[in-house]
Design an enzyme around this catalytic site. Structure first.
Site, PDB file in Angstrom:
ATOM      1  N   CYS A 152      -7.605   7.848  79.224  1.00 13.69           N
ATOM      2  CA  CYS A 152      -7.454   9.027  79.781  1.00 13.69           C
ATOM      3  C   CYS A 152      -8.364  10.380  79.217  1.00 13.69           C
ATOM      4  O   CYS A 152      -7.805  11.492  79.605  1.00 13.69           O
ATOM      5  CB  CYS A 152      -5.748   9.366  79.064  1.00 13.69           C
ATOM      6  N   HIS A 207      -4.267  17.330  79.428  1.00 18.23           N
ATOM      7  CA  HIS A 207      -3.644  15.723  80.579  1.00 18.23           C
ATOM      8  C   HIS A 207      -2.654  15.923  80.267  1.00 18.23           C
ATOM      9  O   HIS A 207      -1.590  15.758  79.838  1.00 18.23           O
ATOM     10  CB  HIS A 207      -4.053  14.627  79.022  1.00 18.23           C
ATOM     11  N   ASN A 241       1.042   9.839  85.889  1.00 17.64           N
ATOM     12  CA  ASN A 241      -0.062   9.628  84.983  1.00 17.64           C
ATOM     13  C   ASN A 241      -1.955   9.644  85.399  1.00 17.64           C
ATOM     14  O   ASN A 241      -0.827   7.854  85.243  1.00 17.64           O
ATOM     15  CB  ASN A 241       0.191   8.852  83.861  1.00 17.64           C
TER      16      ASN A 241
HETATM   17  N1  ACO Z   1      14.104   3.714  82.327  1.00 15.33           N
HETATM   18  C1  ACO Z   1      15.535   3.296  82.001  1.00 15.33           C
HETATM   19  N2  ACO Z   1      15.196   2.593  80.478  1.00 15.33           N
HETATM   20  C2  ACO Z   1      13.797   2.912  80.492  1.00 15.33           C
HETATM   21  C3  ACO Z   1      13.306   2.460  80.769  1.00 15.33           C
HETATM   22  C4  ACO Z   1      13.045   3.382  82.403  1.00 15.33           C
HETATM   23  N3  ACO Z   1      11.716   3.218  83.102  1.00 15.33           N
HETATM   24  N4  ACO Z   1      12.303   2.797  79.874  1.00 15.33           N
HETATM   25  C5  ACO Z   1      12.573   1.867  78.741  1.00 15.33           C
HETATM   26  N5  ACO Z   1      13.404   2.544  78.959  1.00 15.33           N
HETATM   27  C6  ACO Z   1      14.806   2.617  77.828  1.00 15.33           C
HETATM   28  C7  ACO Z   1      14.401   1.586  77.285  1.00 15.33           C
HETATM   29  O1  ACO Z   1      14.504   0.023  76.861  1.00 15.33           O
HETATM   30  C8  ACO Z   1      14.957   1.621  75.403  1.00 15.33           C
HETATM   31  O2  ACO Z   1      16.516   1.112  75.586  1.00 15.33           O
HETATM   32  P1  ACO Z   1      17.100   0.617  74.340  1.00 15.33           P
HETATM   33  O3  ACO Z   1      17.144   1.905  73.233  1.00 15.33           O
HETATM   34  O4  ACO Z   1      18.487   0.416  75.137  1.00 15.33           O
HETATM   35  O5  ACO Z   1      16.091  -0.417  73.680  1.00 15.33           O
HETATM   36  C9  ACO Z   1      15.642   3.154  75.844  1.00 15.33           C
HETATM   37  O6  ACO Z   1      15.344   3.280  77.104  1.00 15.33           O
HETATM   38  C10 ACO Z   1      14.204   4.088  74.917  1.00 15.33           C
HETATM   39  O7  ACO Z   1      13.498   3.384  75.403  1.00 15.33           O
HETATM   40  P2  ACO Z   1      12.163   4.545  74.093  1.00 15.33           P
HETATM   41  O8  ACO Z   1      11.228   3.953  74.189  1.00 15.33           O
HETATM   42  O9  ACO Z   1      12.413   4.802  72.379  1.00 15.33           O
HETATM   43  O10 ACO Z   1      12.391   6.298  75.481  1.00 15.33           O
HETATM   44  P3  ACO Z   1      11.208   7.236  74.562  1.00 15.33           P
HETATM   45  O11 ACO Z   1      12.011   8.039  75.389  1.00 15.33           O
HETATM   46  O12 ACO Z   1      10.504   6.992  73.412  1.00 15.33           O
HETATM   47  O13 ACO Z   1      10.597   6.734  76.642  1.00 15.33           O
HETATM   48  C11 ACO Z   1       8.072   7.077  77.386  1.00 15.33           C
HETATM   49  C12 ACO Z   1       9.430   5.964  77.299  1.00 15.33           C
HETATM   50  C13 ACO Z   1       8.759   7.642  78.244  1.00 15.33           C
HETATM   51  C14 ACO Z   1       7.233   5.642  77.259  1.00 15.33           C
HETATM   52  C15 ACO Z   1       7.472   7.620  75.901  1.00 15.33           C
HETATM   53  O14 ACO Z   1       7.651   6.891  74.941  1.00 15.33           O
HETATM   54  C16 ACO Z   1       6.212   8.198  75.979  1.00 15.33           C
HETATM   55  O15 ACO Z   1       6.175   9.215  77.324  1.00 15.33           O
HETATM   56  N6  ACO Z   1       5.247   8.131  75.749  1.00 15.33           N
HETATM   57  C17 ACO Z   1       3.176   8.419  75.045  1.00 15.33           C
HETATM   58  C18 ACO Z   1       2.990   7.638  76.284  1.00 15.33           C
HETATM   59  C19 ACO Z   1       2.150   7.553  77.379  1.00 15.33           C
HETATM   60  O16 ACO Z   1       2.809   8.259  77.907  1.00 15.33           O
HETATM   61  N7  ACO Z   1       1.599   6.806  78.038  1.00 15.33           N
HETATM   62  C20 ACO Z   1       0.232   7.180  78.668  1.00 15.33           C
HETATM   63  C21 ACO Z   1      -1.470   6.830  78.442  1.00 15.33           C
HETATM   64  S1  ACO Z   1      -1.913   8.087  76.804  1.00 15.33           S
HETATM   65  C22 ACO Z   1      -1.951   8.613  77.098  1.00 15.33           C
HETATM   66  O17 ACO Z   1      -1.758   9.740  78.572  1.00 15.33           O
HETATM   67  C23 ACO Z   1      -1.538   9.847  76.176  1.00 15.33           C
END
Ligand code: ACO
Length: 326
Positions: A113, A253, A283
């Site tokens: 990214c 980003h 993204n």
């Molecule tokens: N729909 C429904 N539920 C979901 C989904 C979905 N798409 N994805 C995950 N869940 C569930 C999980 O299974 C989990 O359930 P559980 O509690 O029963 O185990 C629950 O939601 C919470 O999951 P978390 O991973 O803790 O959710 P979080 O609030 O952290 O959000 C996310 C996840 C959106 C991926 C977040 O961690 C994030 O945005 N991280 C940054 C990642 C990113 O942007 N990466 C891109 C590349 S790097 C960059 O560009 C900076």
């Protein structure tokens, strides 16, 4: 002093739009979950046969048209991408051929990214050294090809797009004032594509384990992203003897809305200083910053003399910033 000035911007997104409601139909997720956790409503997806080089070429053509430069004028093409048409040769070479940029050297930069800012930094250095007069810098990705559409943790986040800028050697105060690059490879498995480089060859087992797809531990990435983007933005401001008040537009980003808001708040920006379009494109990795810059530019949101702070974080980990006087 010779500076690298942005004289044209361009972008391209594929026609096909995939909304959260579309995703709900084939995955155990909901529009509400995706919007509240990521701020994303929809993303664009490349058509069959539409490759990263095609997106990059369209964006480059638009940037060149705005700058009023021809393909033969371009002496350097740098593409930031992690979803090149081939493992090698470089997608930049395919763009060079598509454009007919017969006088250009061309290479790719792999910094996930942060790819566009890494590419920008390479091109700026060559322009400032007097070795390039007119360069094309492109961020282009077809991430839809490497996400696992059965993995709700990742596939909902990403989209396909390209953005490009023309950099020209100019005397004066306008141009890219600084670039800062950082990396830490010790956490690479938090966000990576395990196969198929030399470390993991294609095999039946590797395919079964879905090792061709992007793997990510979202929670961990989130924390490091906010911290690193904040740090590298502050480093850029300090290096230019500037404060947040000097910045007209902060273009981070576009990973997800929570990362954007947390980062902007930690640095100290007001909402009206921050450019956000993640809700419409998701993204798009190396493409988010040039895509956002082109949108802002064409909408008249950037004026001559404005100070822009560009800020990225991605797999590697890599993180980077740039300050531009428009
Ligand atoms: N729909 C429904 N539920 C979901 C989904 C979905 N798409 N994805 C995950 N869940 C569930 C999980 O299974 C989990 O359930 P559980 O509690 O029963 O185990 C629950 O939601 C919470 O999951 P978390 O991973 O803790 O959710 P979080 O609030 O952290 O959000 C996310 C996840 C959106 C991926 C977040 O961690 C994030 O945005 N991280 C940054 C990642 C990113 O942007 N990466 C891109 C590349 S790097 C960059 O560009 C900076």
């Amino acid at each position: 002093m010779i500076r690298a000035r942005i004289t044209g911007t361009g972008s391209y997104v594929p026609e096909k739009v995939l909304t959260n409601l579309d995703i709900e139909k084939f995955l155990d997720t909901s529009d509400e979950w995706i919007r509240t956790r990521t701020g994303i409503n929809e993303r664009h997806i490349a058509a069959d046969g539409e490759n990263t080089s095609d997106l990059a070429t369209r964006a480059a053509e638009r940037a060149m048209e705005m700058a009023g430069v021809s393909a033969a004028d371009i002496d350097l093409i740098v593409v930031g991408t992690i979803t090149g048409d081939y493992p090698w040769p470089a997608t930049a070479c395919i763009v060079q051929s598509n454009l007919g940029a017969i006088n250009a050297g061309a290479f790719d930069v792999s910094a996930a990214c942060s790819g566009f800012l890494y590419a920008l930094s390479c091109a700026v250095d060559r322009v400032e050294a007097g070795r390039s007069k007119k360069a094309l810098v492109i961020g282009a990705e077809a991430l839809s090809r490497i996400v696992n559409w059965e993995d709700r943790n990742t596939c909902i986040l990403f989209g396909d797009a390209a953005g490009a800028v023309v950099l020209e050697a100019c005397e004066g105060e306008h141009g890219v004032l600084s670039t800062h690059l950082h990396a830490d490879g010790t956490h690479l498995e938090l966000l990576y594509q395990p196969g198929f480089g030399t470390r993991m060859q294609p095999s039946e087992q590797a395919l079964k384990d879905r090792n061709y797809f992007l793997h990510m531990q979202g929670n961990e990435v989130f924390k490091v992203a906010v911290r690193s983007m904040t740090d590298v933005a502050n480093i850029a401001l300090k290096a230019n003897n500037m404060s947040v008040e000097d910045v007209d537009l902060f273009i981070p980003h576009q990973a997800n809305i929570r990362i954007l808001n947390a980062t902007a708040k930690k640095i100290g920006f007001r909402d009206d200083q921050v450019y956000i379009n993640v809700e419409r494109f998701g993204n798009t990795s190396g493409a988010t910053i040039p895509l956002a810059m082109d949108e802002a530019n064409r909408a008249g949101r950037i004026k001559e003399g404005d100070i822009l702070l560009l800020d990225a974080f991605g797999g590697g980990f890599t993180w980077a910033s740039a300050i531009v006087r428009w």
